[in-house]
Design an enzyme around this catalytic site. Structure first.
Site, PDB file in Angstrom:
ATOM      1  N   GLU A 179       0.812  -1.211   0.000  1.00  9.72           N
ATOM      2  CA  GLU A 179       0.000   0.000   0.000  1.00  9.72           C
ATOM      3  C   GLU A 179       0.851   1.269   0.000  1.00  9.72           C
ATOM      4  O   GLU A 179       0.390   2.300  -0.457  1.00  9.72           O
ATOM      5  CB  GLU A 179      -0.959  -0.004   1.194  1.00  9.72           C
ATOM      6  CG  GLU A 179      -2.120  -0.971   1.031  1.00  9.72           C
ATOM      7  CD  GLU A 179      -2.931  -0.766  -0.244  1.00  9.72           C
ATOM      8  OE1 GLU A 179      -3.330   0.371  -0.562  1.00  9.72           O
ATOM      9  OE2 GLU A 179      -3.146  -1.768  -0.943  1.00  9.72           O
ATOM     10  N   HIS A 222       1.156   2.546  -3.431  1.00  9.31           N
ATOM     11  CA  HIS A 222      -0.052   3.259  -3.884  1.00  9.31           C
ATOM     12  C   HIS A 222      -0.038   4.702  -3.406  1.00  9.31           C
ATOM     13  O   HIS A 222      -0.482   5.598  -4.124  1.00  9.31           O
ATOM     14  CB  HIS A 222      -1.322   2.557  -3.389  1.00  9.31           C
ATOM     15  CG  HIS A 222      -1.802   1.493  -4.294  1.00  9.31           C
ATOM     16  ND1 HIS A 222      -2.495   1.743  -5.445  1.00  9.31           N
ATOM     17  CD2 HIS A 222      -1.668   0.151  -4.231  1.00  9.31           C
ATOM     18  CE1 HIS A 222      -2.784   0.616  -6.053  1.00  9.31           C
ATOM     19  NE2 HIS A 222      -2.281  -0.368  -5.330  1.00  9.31           N
ATOM     20  N   GLU A 224      -1.117   2.671 -11.856  1.00  9.04           N
ATOM     21  CA  GLU A 224      -1.056   1.255 -11.516  1.00  9.04           C
ATOM     22  C   GLU A 224       0.237   0.583 -11.951  1.00  9.04           C
ATOM     23  O   GLU A 224       0.750  -0.288 -11.243  1.00  9.04           O
ATOM     24  CB  GLU A 224      -2.281   0.535 -12.073  1.00  9.04           C
ATOM     25  CG  GLU A 224      -3.593   1.117 -11.603  1.00  9.04           C
ATOM     26  CD  GLU A 224      -3.706   1.324 -10.087  1.00  9.04           C
ATOM     27  OE1 GLU A 224      -3.001   0.649  -9.311  1.00  9.04           O
ATOM     28  OE2 GLU A 224      -4.502   2.178  -9.677  1.00  9.04           O
TER      29      GLU A 224
END
Length: 141
Positions: free
Chosen positions: A1, A4, A23
């Site tokens: 994460e 991200h 992505e």
């Protein structure tokens, strides 16, 4: 994460056609972290699984479908919701992995850091990313 946060929130795509920027960068960063923590064999297995998912998506959409492009041409009336698949993740990862293979993994790690710092809190296009890459590695022009 954490990847991200860096490549989906700190730097984000300007258009849905450029979704692979979020992505693909996220997957590349995630796998580089995994490589450092768990080693190359584990990361290679993860990437191979991702490649298999990519191949299934291409098969589902059809090889010639615009949905399988790295940049989906949304100007042709394609709904962004219809483009959500492993394509942006895995084809984006493969593109960045290729770039890293051209310039070297350590050098590409430096590019990743410079990219995040340069574009932090911005939404960018693929053209901006490519131009930044070429400025970072002028010998690739």
């Amino acid at each position: 994460e954490i990847s991200h946060s860096w490549y989906g929130n700190l730097v984000t795509n300007a258009t849905w056609s450029d979704f692979f920027l979020n992505e693909g960068f996220t997957m590349y960063a995630q796998r580089r972290i995994t490589e450092e923590v768990h080693g190359i064999p584990f990361t290679a297995l993860e990437a191979t699984t991702g490649r298999a998912l990519l191949e299934l998506c291409v098969e589902d959409f059809g090889e010639d479908s615009p949905m399988t492009r790295l940049r989906t041409p949304l100007e042709d009336g394609i709904d962004p919701d219809d483009t959500y698949s492993e394509i942006a993740y895995e084809k984006g990862f493969a593109f960045l992995k290729y770039l890293a293979s051209v310039v070297g993994k350590d050098e590409f790690d430096g590019f990743m850091n410079a990219y995040a710092q340069h574009f932090q809190f911005q939404s960018i296009t693929a053209e901006q990313m490519i131009e930044f890459f070429l400025n970072h590695f002028p010998e690739q022009r």
